[in-house]
Design an enzyme around this catalytic site. Structure first.
Site, PDB file in Angstrom:
ATOM      1  N   PRO A  87       4.539   5.715  -0.628  1.00  0.00           N
ATOM      2  CA  PRO A  87       5.400   6.840  -1.027  1.00  0.00           C
ATOM      3  C   PRO A  87       5.620   6.931  -2.536  1.00  0.00           C
ATOM      4  O   PRO A  87       6.013   7.988  -3.033  1.00  0.00           O
ATOM      5  CB  PRO A  87       6.723   6.563  -0.310  1.00  0.00           C
ATOM      6  CG  PRO A  87       6.448   5.509   0.688  1.00  0.00           C
ATOM      7  CD  PRO A  87       5.193   4.805   0.303  1.00  0.00           C
ATOM      8  N   GLU A 114       8.412  -2.822   5.793  1.00  0.00           N
ATOM      9  CA  GLU A 114       9.329  -2.480   4.704  1.00  0.00           C
ATOM     10  C   GLU A 114       8.616  -2.362   3.366  1.00  0.00           C
ATOM     11  O   GLU A 114       9.146  -1.831   2.408  1.00  0.00           O
ATOM     12  CB  GLU A 114      10.439  -3.534   4.591  1.00  0.00           C
ATOM     13  CG  GLU A 114      11.171  -3.784   5.886  1.00  0.00           C
ATOM     14  CD  GLU A 114      11.791  -2.521   6.484  1.00  0.00           C
ATOM     15  OE1 GLU A 114      12.392  -1.749   5.721  1.00  0.00           O
ATOM     16  OE2 GLU A 114      11.641  -2.319   7.702  1.00  0.00           O
ATOM     17  N   ARG A 151     -13.791  17.815   5.104  1.00  0.00           N
ATOM     18  CA  ARG A 151     -14.133  19.241   5.227  1.00  0.00           C
ATOM     19  C   ARG A 151     -14.762  19.801   3.964  1.00  0.00           C
ATOM     20  O   ARG A 151     -15.397  20.851   3.998  1.00  0.00           O
ATOM     21  CB  ARG A 151     -12.915  20.069   5.649  1.00  0.00           C
ATOM     22  CG  ARG A 151     -11.806  20.131   4.626  1.00  0.00           C
ATOM     23  CD  ARG A 151     -10.585  20.858   5.163  1.00  0.00           C
ATOM     24  NE  ARG A 151     -10.764  22.300   5.296  1.00  0.00           N
ATOM     25  CZ  ARG A 151     -10.742  23.161   4.275  1.00  0.00           C
ATOM     26  NH1 ARG A 151     -10.544  22.728   3.040  1.00  0.00           N
ATOM     27  NH2 ARG A 151     -10.907  24.442   4.475  1.00  0.00           N
ATOM     28  N   ASP A 165      -9.927  28.952  -0.102  1.00  0.00           N
ATOM     29  CA  ASP A 165      -8.808  28.257   0.539  1.00  0.00           C
ATOM     30  C   ASP A 165      -7.532  28.451  -0.272  1.00  0.00           C
ATOM     31  O   ASP A 165      -7.583  28.598  -1.489  1.00  0.00           O
ATOM     32  CB  ASP A 165      -9.048  26.736   0.560  1.00  0.00           C
ATOM     33  CG  ASP A 165      -9.992  26.303   1.656  1.00  0.00           C
ATOM     34  OD1 ASP A 165     -10.228  27.082   2.580  1.00  0.00           O
ATOM     35  OD2 ASP A 165     -10.469  25.159   1.571  1.00  0.00           O
TER      36      ASP A 165
HETATM   37 CL1  6GU Z   1       1.127   7.382   1.656  1.00  0.00          CL
HETATM   38  N1  6GU Z   1       3.110   6.305   3.019  1.00  0.00           N
HETATM   39  C1  6GU Z   1       4.338   6.327   3.575  1.00  0.00           C
HETATM   40  N2  6GU Z   1       4.777   5.245   4.243  1.00  0.00           N
HETATM   41  N3  6GU Z   1       5.163   7.351   3.483  1.00  0.00           N
HETATM   42  C2  6GU Z   1       4.713   8.411   2.819  1.00  0.00           C
HETATM   43  C3  6GU Z   1       3.444   8.464   2.224  1.00  0.00           C
HETATM   44  C4  6GU Z   1       2.660   7.366   2.350  1.00  0.00           C
HETATM   45  N4  6GU Z   1       3.300   9.658   1.637  1.00  0.00           N
HETATM   46  C5  6GU Z   1       4.432  10.314   1.863  1.00  0.00           C
HETATM   47  N5  6GU Z   1       5.287   9.572   2.546  1.00  0.00           N
END
Ligand code: 6GU
Length: 222
Positions: A87, A114, A151, A165
């Site tokens: 994230p 975690e 794709r 697109d």
């Molecule tokens: Cl790549 N991993 C996780 N655990 N949560 C996320 C993410 C990745 N991208 C957005 N939220």
């Protein structure tokens, strides 16, 4: 042919996603090879442990270096691009999909639990997040990324069909219609029936621009 290796603790999550529709066809036609690796199999711990408690204390378990380092070492070569899904990575977008579609070999690492030992970042070339929300693990993110890249590979979908697109040129897609010409009183815009290709192109560009202004003004400010 592009090769994609995915490191995960939950290989069964991929059943279905890569065995249907366009991705399945791309695999069958040897445009891409996708291999799922359970990195638990690389653990040197007698109980195949892949995580441990965090130094300094805190909640949850942290993925350890050893299984992931060893799995990556067995897969990577000079041409591999190793990508960590997290994230706090760079936010994924279409332009990065185009860049990654040029690579020969992608290795995607799915974090879980975690978190992961910070030193895992040292063996990665790139860190990606698919948006500002938290998933339970990187698996769904890896599916999103692989789908968006496959794709774009030559010969996977009709040549040129992704030229307009949404997000190319930072514009959303223009509206499309098919038969019948009138459905429940709703008519297809006259210009699309005109056969005037120049007018149609102008109409579509204006609609794209209008739609982007209304829905995603942030894209236009780039
Ligand atoms: Cl790549 N991993 C996780 N655990 N949560 C996320 C993410 C990745 N991208 C957005 N939220």
């Amino acid at each position: 042919m592009m090769k994609v290796d995915i490191l995960t603790l939950f290989p069964d999550m991929y059943n279905g996603v890569f065995s249907e529709s366009i991705i399945k066809r791309a695999i069958d036609n040897q445009k891409v090879e996708i291999n799922i690796h359970n990195f638990r199999n690389y653990s040197k711990d007698i109980h195949h442990k892949v995580d441990d408690t965090p130094y300094g204390g805190g909640n949850g378990m942290v993925l350890t270096c050893q299984p992931i380092f060893d799995c990556i070492a067995s897969l990577r070569n000079e041409k591999s691009k190793v990508i960590l899904l997290t994230p706090d990575g760079k936010v994924y977008k279409q332009s990065l999909a185009y860049d990654l579609a040029k690579e020969e070999h992608l290795i995607l690492i799915c974090g879980h639990y975690e978190g992961f030992d910070e030193r895992i970042r040292s063996i990665c070339d790139l860190e990606i997040s698919i948006g500002d929300y938290v998933l339970t693990g990187g698996e769904l993110a890896s599916m999103v990324i692989v789908d968006s890249i496959v794709r774009l590979l030559p010969g996977v979908i009709e040549e040129g069909s992704h030229l307009n697109d949404s997000f190319n040129d930072n514009l959303l897609d223009y509206p499309t219609y098919t038969k019948p010409r009138i459905y429940q009183g709703m008519e297809v815009p006259e210009v699309l029936l005109s056969g005037d290709h120049k007018k149609i192109a102008e109409y579509r560009y204006e609609e794209s621009l209008q739609r982007t202004k209304e829905r995603r003004p942030d894209l236009l400010n780039k």
